[in-house]
Design a protein around this motif. Structure first.
Motif, PDB file in Angstrom:
ATOM      1  N   GLY A 219      64.230   4.269  75.814  1.00  0.00           N
ATOM      2  CA  GLY A 219      64.841   5.526  75.408  1.00  0.00           C
ATOM      3  C   GLY A 219      66.351   5.486  75.312  1.00  0.00           C
ATOM      4  N   LYS A 220      66.955   4.375  75.709  1.00  0.00           N
ATOM      5  CA  LYS A 220      68.412   4.257  75.691  1.00  0.00           C
ATOM      6  C   LYS A 220      68.902   3.666  74.367  1.00  0.00           C
ATOM      7  N   ARG A 221      70.095   4.108  73.970  1.00  0.00           N
ATOM      8  CA  ARG A 221      70.769   3.497  72.824  1.00  0.00           C
ATOM      9  C   ARG A 221      71.501   2.263  73.334  1.00  0.00           C
ATOM     10  N   VAL A 222      71.216   1.122  72.734  1.00  0.00           N
ATOM     11  CA  VAL A 222      71.723  -0.141  73.263  1.00  0.00           C
ATOM     12  C   VAL A 222      72.225  -1.043  72.145  1.00  0.00           C
ATOM     13  N   THR A 223      72.972  -2.039  72.560  1.00  0.00           N
ATOM     14  CA  THR A 223      73.301  -3.176  71.709  1.00  0.00           C
ATOM     15  C   THR A 223      72.655  -4.397  72.345  1.00  0.00           C
ATOM     16  N   VAL A 224      71.887  -5.139  71.570  1.00  0.00           N
ATOM     17  CA  VAL A 224      71.216  -6.331  72.084  1.00  0.00           C
ATOM     18  C   VAL A 224      71.810  -7.557  71.404  1.00  0.00           C
ATOM     19  N   HIS A 225      72.309  -8.482  72.213  1.00  0.00           N
ATOM     20  CA  HIS A 225      72.863  -9.731  71.701  1.00  0.00           C
ATOM     21  C   HIS A 225      71.804 -10.824  71.818  1.00  0.00           C
ATOM     22  N   VAL A 226      71.491 -11.446  70.702  1.00  0.00           N
ATOM     23  CA  VAL A 226      70.555 -12.569  70.668  1.00  0.00           C
ATOM     24  C   VAL A 226      71.268 -13.710  69.955  1.00  0.00           C
ATOM     25  N   GLY A 227      71.758 -14.674  70.728  1.00  0.00           N
ATOM     26  CA  GLY A 227      72.567 -15.727  70.128  1.00  0.00           C
ATOM     27  C   GLY A 227      73.807 -15.122  69.493  1.00  0.00           C
ATOM     28  N   GLU A 228      74.025 -15.429  68.224  1.00  0.00           N
ATOM     29  CA  GLU A 228      75.174 -14.889  67.497  1.00  0.00           C
ATOM     30  C   GLU A 228      74.863 -13.556  66.828  1.00  0.00           C
ATOM     31  N   HIS A 229      73.631 -13.101  66.950  1.00  0.00           N
ATOM     32  CA  HIS A 229      73.214 -11.871  66.275  1.00  0.00           C
ATOM     33  C   HIS A 229      73.311 -10.673  67.215  1.00  0.00           C
ATOM     34  N   ARG A 230      73.551  -9.510  66.622  1.00  0.00           N
ATOM     35  CA  ARG A 230      73.664  -8.283  67.393  1.00  0.00           C
ATOM     36  C   ARG A 230      72.820  -7.199  66.734  1.00  0.00           C
ATOM     37  N   HIS A 231      72.020  -6.511  67.545  1.00  0.00           N
ATOM     38  CA  HIS A 231      71.167  -5.435  67.050  1.00  0.00           C
ATOM     39  C   HIS A 231      71.503  -4.160  67.820  1.00  0.00           C
ATOM     40  N   GLU A 232      71.661  -3.055  67.097  1.00  0.00           N
ATOM     41  CA  GLU A 232      71.953  -1.772  67.727  1.00  0.00           C
ATOM     42  C   GLU A 232      70.867  -0.768  67.379  1.00  0.00           C
ATOM     43  N   GLY A 233      70.505   0.046  68.353  1.00  0.00           N
ATOM     44  CA  GLY A 233      69.501   1.065  68.107  1.00  0.00           C
ATOM     45  C   GLY A 233      68.992   1.651  69.407  1.00  0.00           C
ATOM     46  N   VAL A 234      67.870   2.352  69.315  1.00  0.00           N
ATOM     47  CA  VAL A 234      67.252   2.986  70.476  1.00  0.00           C
ATOM     48  C   VAL A 234      65.999   2.204  70.850  1.00  0.00           C
ATOM     49  N   VAL A 235      65.866   1.905  72.133  1.00  0.00           N
ATOM     50  CA  VAL A 235      64.679   1.194  72.612  1.00  0.00           C
ATOM     51  C   VAL A 235      63.515   2.180  72.651  1.00  0.00           C
ATOM     52  N   THR A 236      62.482   1.903  71.875  1.00  0.00           N
ATOM     53  CA  THR A 236      61.340   2.817  71.809  1.00  0.00           C
ATOM     54  C   THR A 236      60.231   2.434  72.776  1.00  0.00           C
ATOM     55  N   LYS A 237      60.081   1.135  73.044  1.00  0.00           N
ATOM     56  CA  LYS A 237      59.065   0.730  74.022  1.00  0.00           C
ATOM     57  C   LYS A 237      59.241  -0.735  74.391  1.00  0.00           C
ATOM     58  N   ILE A 238      58.601  -1.113  75.478  1.00  0.00           N
ATOM     59  CA  ILE A 238      58.442  -2.508  75.884  1.00  0.00           C
ATOM     60  C   ILE A 238      56.950  -2.704  76.078  1.00  0.00           C
TER      61      ILE A 238
END
Length: 267
Positions: A219-238
């Motif tokens: 439910g949080k708005r996050v930035t996820v770093h994976v290697g050199e890539h960056r993804h921004e958005g809201v976590v909907t589920k795990i």
């Protein structure tokens, strides 16, 4: 403020009568993960090798960062686990299983709630108290090294200025005296119990509800770093495999199996 780790007290909390655990205590190492890997090479028949050190010269975190703690103030330990070819599939569960095990050990010490930030940081009141680095080397695919760093006796003002708002330490949270040796033994014991359960067939999906109940990422708005890539958005589920689902602002859905999360400050 510092104290010395006590081998006998650590072993008492581990339950050292269990000869399946090979335990080492050293004053200074280059890296606890590197040292445990070397010890696993020496003890080829040992499936569970644990090491605590008072200080590591080149401690590291995810994304190549340095993990630093003053001598006698933090908890720096690593555990080496060995799996058979038939058990190799369970190795992907260990980022989450390690977080749960360390959380259980922390709850033994804390009255406060300890949260997990996917995949395996431990937080109290939104501040990081412990980090986990899991390494696997191509030459030894059936071996995992679990590195745990925990802030124990470091006061807020002793952290680097840019970290003071983002990290915390047990001494800032616990009013009673803190015993690093007892805590180290409890962490190792919790990991060992998890390892035994896994060898008997337990998987992450069996502990999914416990993980989700303690995870503050959904439910949080996050930035996820994976290697050199960056993804921004809201976590909907795990999901029950530990995969994170991220909804971007453009509506695109991204699935991630690893990465480093930065919580956005508007949350």
């Amino acid at each position: 403020m510092s104290d010395r780790l006590d081998r006998h007290k650590i072993e008492e909390h581990i339950g050292i009568e269990n000869t399946a655990i090979s335990f080492y205590l050293e004053d200074e190492v280059t890296s606890t993960n590197d040292r445990v890997f070397a010890l696993c090479q020496q003890e080829e028949q040992a499936n569970f090798v644990a090491l605590c050190a008072e200080f590591q010269q080149q401690g590291r975190g995810r994304r190549g960062r340095t993990w630093f703690s003053r001598k006698g103030e933090g908890l720096m330990l690593s555990v080496g686990l060995t799996f058979s070819d038939e058990q190799a599939a369970v190795m992907q569960d260990w980022p989450f299983l390690t977080a749960l095990a360390v959380r259980r050990a922390l709850l033994w010490y804390l009255d406060l709630d300890v949260a997990i930030k996917w995949p395996n940081d431990l937080l109290v009141d939104g501040k990081k108290i412990a980090g986990i680095l899991i390494e696997r080397r191509a030459k030894y695919p059936n071996r995992l090294i679990l590195g745990i760093g925990m802030n124990v006796l470091t006061r807020k003002e002793e952290f680097e200025p840019d970290l003071q708002s983002r990290v915390t330490s047990l001494i800032e949270l616990v009013k009673r005296p803190i015993d690093r040796s007892a805590l180290a033994g409890e962490v190792i014991a919790a990991i060992y119990r998890t390892y035994v359960d896994v060898l008997q067939g337990q998987r992450f999906h069996d502990l999914y509800d416990e993980f989700i109940a303690s995870c503050e990422t959904i439910g949080k708005r996050v930035t996820v770093h994976v290697g050199e890539h960056r993804h921004e958005g809201v976590v909907t589920k795990i999901d029950r495999e530990g995969t994170l689902f991220l909804q971007k602002e453009n509506g695109e859905s991204v699935t991630l199996i690893s990465g480093e999360i930065v919580m956005q400050i508007d949350q």
